[in-house]
Motif scaffolding. Structure first.
Motif, PDB file in Angstrom:
ATOM      1  N   THR A  15       0.827  -1.210   0.000  1.00  0.00           N
ATOM      2  CA  THR A  15       0.000   0.000   0.000  1.00  0.00           C
ATOM      3  C   THR A  15       0.855   1.250   0.000  1.00  0.00           C
ATOM      4  OG1 THR A  15      -1.768  -1.162   1.198  1.00  0.00           O
ATOM      5  CG2 THR A  15      -1.818   1.245   1.235  1.00  0.00           C
ATOM      6  N   VAL A  16       1.876   1.280   0.839  1.00  0.00           N
ATOM      7  CA  VAL A  16       2.730   2.467   0.922  1.00  0.00           C
ATOM      8  C   VAL A  16       3.418   2.730  -0.417  1.00  0.00           C
ATOM      9  CG1 VAL A  16       4.824   3.408   1.976  1.00  0.00           C
ATOM     10  CG2 VAL A  16       3.091   2.324   3.408  1.00  0.00           C
ATOM     11  N   LEU A  17       3.979   1.685  -1.014  1.00  0.00           N
ATOM     12  CA  LEU A  17       4.702   1.872  -2.277  1.00  0.00           C
ATOM     13  C   LEU A  17       3.757   2.129  -3.450  1.00  0.00           C
ATOM     14  CD1 LEU A  17       7.541  -0.786  -1.971  1.00  0.00           C
ATOM     15  CD2 LEU A  17       7.738   1.692  -1.830  1.00  0.00           C
ATOM     16  N   SER A  18       2.503   1.684  -3.335  1.00  0.00           N
ATOM     17  CA  SER A  18       1.536   1.923  -4.414  1.00  0.00           C
ATOM     18  C   SER A  18       0.911   3.309  -4.316  1.00  0.00           C
ATOM     19  CB  SER A  18       0.422   0.864  -4.385  1.00  0.00           C
ATOM     20  OG  SER A  18       0.936  -0.424  -4.613  1.00  0.00           O
ATOM     21  N   GLU A  19       0.723   3.797  -3.091  1.00  0.00           N
ATOM     22  CA  GLU A  19      -0.012   5.046  -2.908  1.00  0.00           C
ATOM     23  C   GLU A  19       0.874   6.284  -2.951  1.00  0.00           C
ATOM     24  OE1 GLU A  19      -3.263   5.535  -2.877  1.00  0.00           O
ATOM     25  OE2 GLU A  19      -3.464   3.406  -3.267  1.00  0.00           O
ATOM     26  N   ILE A  20       2.138   6.176  -2.535  1.00  0.00           N
ATOM     27  CA  ILE A  20       3.024   7.344  -2.600  1.00  0.00           C
ATOM     28  C   ILE A  20       3.267   7.697  -4.065  1.00  0.00           C
ATOM     29  CG2 ILE A  20       5.374   8.169  -2.185  1.00  0.00           C
ATOM     30  CD1 ILE A  20       5.410   6.713   0.405  1.00  0.00           C
ATOM     31  N   GLY A  21       2.958   8.912  -4.426  1.00  0.00           N
ATOM     32  CA  GLY A  21       3.114   9.339  -5.805  1.00  0.00           C
ATOM     33  C   GLY A  21       1.946   8.967  -6.690  1.00  0.00           C
ATOM     34  N   ASP A  22       0.889   8.380  -6.095  1.00  0.00           N
ATOM     35  CA  ASP A  22      -0.303   8.033  -6.858  1.00  0.00           C
ATOM     36  C   ASP A  22      -1.170   9.277  -7.067  1.00  0.00           C
ATOM     37  OD1 ASP A  22      -3.360   6.436  -6.460  1.00  0.00           O
ATOM     38  OD2 ASP A  22      -1.961   5.854  -8.024  1.00  0.00           O
ATOM     39  N   LYS A  23      -2.127   9.202  -7.992  1.00  0.00           N
ATOM     40  CA  LYS A  23      -2.996  10.342  -8.273  1.00  0.00           C
ATOM     41  C   LYS A  23      -3.747  10.803  -7.030  1.00  0.00           C
ATOM     42  CE  LYS A  23      -3.932  10.122 -13.227  1.00  0.00           C
ATOM     43  NZ  LYS A  23      -4.977  10.053 -14.258  1.00  0.00           N
ATOM     44  N   THR A  24      -4.248   9.853  -6.241  1.00  0.00           N
ATOM     45  CA  THR A  24      -5.003  10.230  -5.045  1.00  0.00           C
ATOM     46  C   THR A  24      -4.099  10.879  -3.996  1.00  0.00           C
ATOM     47  OG1 THR A  24      -4.752   7.935  -4.269  1.00  0.00           O
ATOM     48  CG2 THR A  24      -6.805   8.514  -5.353  1.00  0.00           C
ATOM     49  N   PHE A  25      -2.833  10.502  -3.977  1.00  0.00           N
ATOM     50  CA  PHE A  25      -1.863  11.133  -3.078  1.00  0.00           C
ATOM     51  C   PHE A  25      -1.697  12.608  -3.445  1.00  0.00           C
ATOM     52  CE2 PHE A  25       2.430  12.422  -1.927  1.00  0.00           C
ATOM     53  CZ  PHE A  25       2.570  11.960  -0.634  1.00  0.00           C
ATOM     54  N   PHE A  26      -1.519  12.873  -4.738  1.00  0.00           N
ATOM     55  CA  PHE A  26      -1.363  14.250  -5.204  1.00  0.00           C
ATOM     56  C   PHE A  26      -2.658  15.041  -5.002  1.00  0.00           C
ATOM     57  CE2 PHE A  26       1.966  12.460  -8.256  1.00  0.00           C
ATOM     58  CZ  PHE A  26       2.996  12.804  -7.399  1.00  0.00           C
ATOM     59  N   ALA A  27      -3.800  14.385  -5.229  1.00  0.00           N
ATOM     60  CA  ALA A  27      -5.079  15.070  -5.051  1.00  0.00           C
ATOM     61  C   ALA A  27      -5.265  15.507  -3.600  1.00  0.00           C
ATOM     62  CB  ALA A  27      -6.225  14.152  -5.474  1.00  0.00           C
ATOM     63  N   ALA A  28      -4.905  14.634  -2.655  1.00  0.00           N
ATOM     64  CA  ALA A  28      -5.016  14.988  -1.236  1.00  0.00           C
ATOM     65  C   ALA A  28      -4.094  16.151  -0.892  1.00  0.00           C
ATOM     66  CB  ALA A  28      -4.683  13.768  -0.371  1.00  0.00           C
ATOM     67  N   HIS A  35      -8.315  23.798   1.152  1.00  0.00           N
ATOM     68  CA  HIS A  35      -9.415  23.577   2.088  1.00  0.00           C
ATOM     69  C   HIS A  35      -8.843  23.173   3.452  1.00  0.00           C
ATOM     70  CE1 HIS A  35     -12.139  23.727  -1.327  1.00  0.00           C
ATOM     71  NE2 HIS A  35     -11.441  22.773  -1.924  1.00  0.00           N
ATOM     72  N   PRO A  36      -9.672  23.203   4.506  1.00  0.00           N
ATOM     73  CA  PRO A  36      -9.203  22.778   5.834  1.00  0.00           C
ATOM     74  C   PRO A  36      -8.651  21.355   5.813  1.00  0.00           C
ATOM     75  CG  PRO A  36     -11.318  23.894   6.019  1.00  0.00           C
ATOM     76  CD  PRO A  36     -11.046  23.732   4.548  1.00  0.00           C
ATOM     77  N   ARG A  37      -7.475  21.199   6.371  1.00  0.00           N
ATOM     78  CA  ARG A  37      -6.803  19.893   6.315  1.00  0.00           C
ATOM     79  C   ARG A  37      -7.602  18.794   7.001  1.00  0.00           C
ATOM     80  NH1 ARG A  37      -0.472  21.460   7.653  1.00  0.00           N
ATOM     81  NH2 ARG A  37      -0.030  22.511   5.647  1.00  0.00           N
ATOM     82  N   ARG A  38      -8.277  19.164   8.078  1.00  0.00           N
ATOM     83  CA  ARG A  38      -9.029  18.158   8.839  1.00  0.00           C
ATOM     84  C   ARG A  38     -10.116  17.519   7.973  1.00  0.00           C
ATOM     85  NH1 ARG A  38     -13.752  18.898  11.344  1.00  0.00           N
ATOM     86  NH2 ARG A  38     -13.554  21.162  11.095  1.00  0.00           N
ATOM     87  N   LEU A  39     -10.829  18.343   7.212  1.00  0.00           N
ATOM     88  CA  LEU A  39     -11.903  17.824   6.358  1.00  0.00           C
ATOM     89  C   LEU A  39     -11.351  17.032   5.178  1.00  0.00           C
ATOM     90  CD1 LEU A  39     -14.282  20.934   6.304  1.00  0.00           C
ATOM     91  CD2 LEU A  39     -14.602  18.782   7.544  1.00  0.00           C
ATOM     92  N   VAL A  40     -10.251  17.511   4.605  1.00  0.00           N
ATOM     93  CA  VAL A  40      -9.632  16.801   3.474  1.00  0.00           C
ATOM     94  C   VAL A  40      -9.101  15.445   3.929  1.00  0.00           C
ATOM     95  CG1 VAL A  40      -7.743  16.832   1.801  1.00  0.00           C
ATOM     96  CG2 VAL A  40      -9.054  18.918   2.234  1.00  0.00           C
ATOM     97  N   THR A 189      -1.800   9.170   3.288  1.00  0.00           N
ATOM     98  CA  THR A 189      -2.729  10.295   3.192  1.00  0.00           C
ATOM     99  C   THR A 189      -2.366  11.393   4.175  1.00  0.00           C
ATOM    100  OG1 THR A 189      -4.467   8.716   2.574  1.00  0.00           O
ATOM    101  CG2 THR A 189      -5.165  10.928   3.183  1.00  0.00           C
ATOM    102  N   THR A 190      -1.977  11.009   5.387  1.00  0.00           N
ATOM    103  CA  THR A 190      -1.571  12.012   6.381  1.00  0.00           C
ATOM    104  C   THR A 190      -0.335  12.764   5.913  1.00  0.00           C
ATOM    105  OG1 THR A 190      -2.460  10.626   8.166  1.00  0.00           O
ATOM    106  CG2 THR A 190      -0.920  12.372   8.790  1.00  0.00           C
ATOM    107  N   ALA A 191       0.617  12.039   5.346  1.00  0.00           N
ATOM    108  CA  ALA A 191       1.824  12.696   4.821  1.00  0.00           C
ATOM    109  C   ALA A 191       1.477  13.660   3.695  1.00  0.00           C
ATOM    110  CB  ALA A 191       2.809  11.641   4.323  1.00  0.00           C
ATOM    111  N   ALA A 192       0.545  13.264   2.818  1.00  0.00           N
ATOM    112  CA  ALA A 192       0.146  14.128   1.698  1.00  0.00           C
ATOM    113  C   ALA A 192      -0.542  15.389   2.195  1.00  0.00           C
ATOM    114  CB  ALA A 192      -0.780  13.356   0.758  1.00  0.00           C
ATOM    115  N   VAL A 193      -1.436  15.248   3.165  1.00  0.00           N
ATOM    116  CA  VAL A 193      -2.198  16.396   3.671  1.00  0.00           C
ATOM    117  C   VAL A 193      -1.304  17.348   4.451  1.00  0.00           C
ATOM    118  CG1 VAL A 193      -4.024  17.074   5.283  1.00  0.00           C
ATOM    119  CG2 VAL A 193      -4.408  15.196   3.685  1.00  0.00           C
TER     120      VAL A 193
END
Length: 228
Positions: A15-28, A35-40, A189-193
């Motif tokens: 999961t870590v290696l698949s999600e880092i640099g993934d589109k959803t990582f950049f989107a977050a 927007h407020p980080r808590r809600l994102v 996700t926490t790292a991205a936000v």
């Protein structure tokens, strides 16, 4: 206990290696700047947790639909396929900033489509759109939460990490796969936000893809050598 730990560690690493640099990582990362980080964070993480649980349920049910032998062989082929896919992306990729720029451009469409509108009117328009798309949930959740949830959920649907989670759950302990997947999603996700675009722009997609490809190949070899 050993099977749970094995499923947990495999799922966490994948999961870590698949999600880092993934589109959803950049989107977050980009959404957290606007927007407020808590809600994102809550919206993105909720979507990823739901997606992980759904994927594991599909993988867990697979051996009941087809024989254990065939599900094992299919999982092995998936690991080798995703490994070669990731290695191809690492070797022949067009550049580290391409996906970040692509995601940012997609998120900017809604803002750029209303150039003449004010910031407040854009926010109202976005809220109205979300209320129409999610009429029931908009009564209980913030529009920003729903926006982060929907972007992440549909961005992950059919993604390589989702299919790999299904394959892993078919071959490993589902409970361990769920725990590892959720922890991995939470860390990324926490790292991205928190890190935002500055962190996302410093990540080398080639290195991440290369590491992920090697990991998938190792999983494939282990699955091939292990008994059904």
């Amino acid at each position: 206990m050993t099977s749970i730990l094995q499923g947990f560690t495999k799922s966490l690493a994948m999961t870590v290696l698949s999600e880092i640099g993934d589109k959803t990582f950049f989107a977050a990362a980009i959404l957290a700047m606007r927007h407020p980080r808590r809600l994102v964070l809550s919206g993105c993480l909720s979507a990823l947790i739901v997606m992980t649980i759904l994927s594991v349920l599909v993988g867990w049910a697979a051996p009941n639909l087809v024989s254990r032998k065939w599900s094992h062989h299919i999982t092995t082929l998936l690991f080798f396929g995703f490994g070669l896919w990731s290695l191809k992306d690492a070797i022949f990729g067009d550049g580290d900033a391409e996906e970040l720029a692509e995601v940012e451009a997609e998120l900017d469409k809604s803002w750029k489509s209303n150039n003449g509108a004010t910031k407040n009117s854009k926010k109202v328009d976005d809220d109205l759109k979300l209320n129409k798309q999610w009429p029931f949930f908009s009564q209980f959740f913030s529009p920003i939460f729903l926006k982060a949830f929907s972007i992440t959920f549909f961005g992950e649907w059919g993604d390589k990490s989702q299919l790999a989670t299904i394959g892993l759950a078919a071959d490993e302990n589902p409970f361990g796969v769920v725990l590892g997947g959720i922890l991995g999603q939470a860390l990324c996700t926490t790292a991205a936000v928190i890190g935002g675009k500055s962190l996302a722009s410093q990540i080398s997609e080639k290195i991440v893809a290369l590491s992920g490809g090697i990991l998938f190949i190792v999983f494939g070899i282990q699955s091939f050598l292990s008994p059904v």
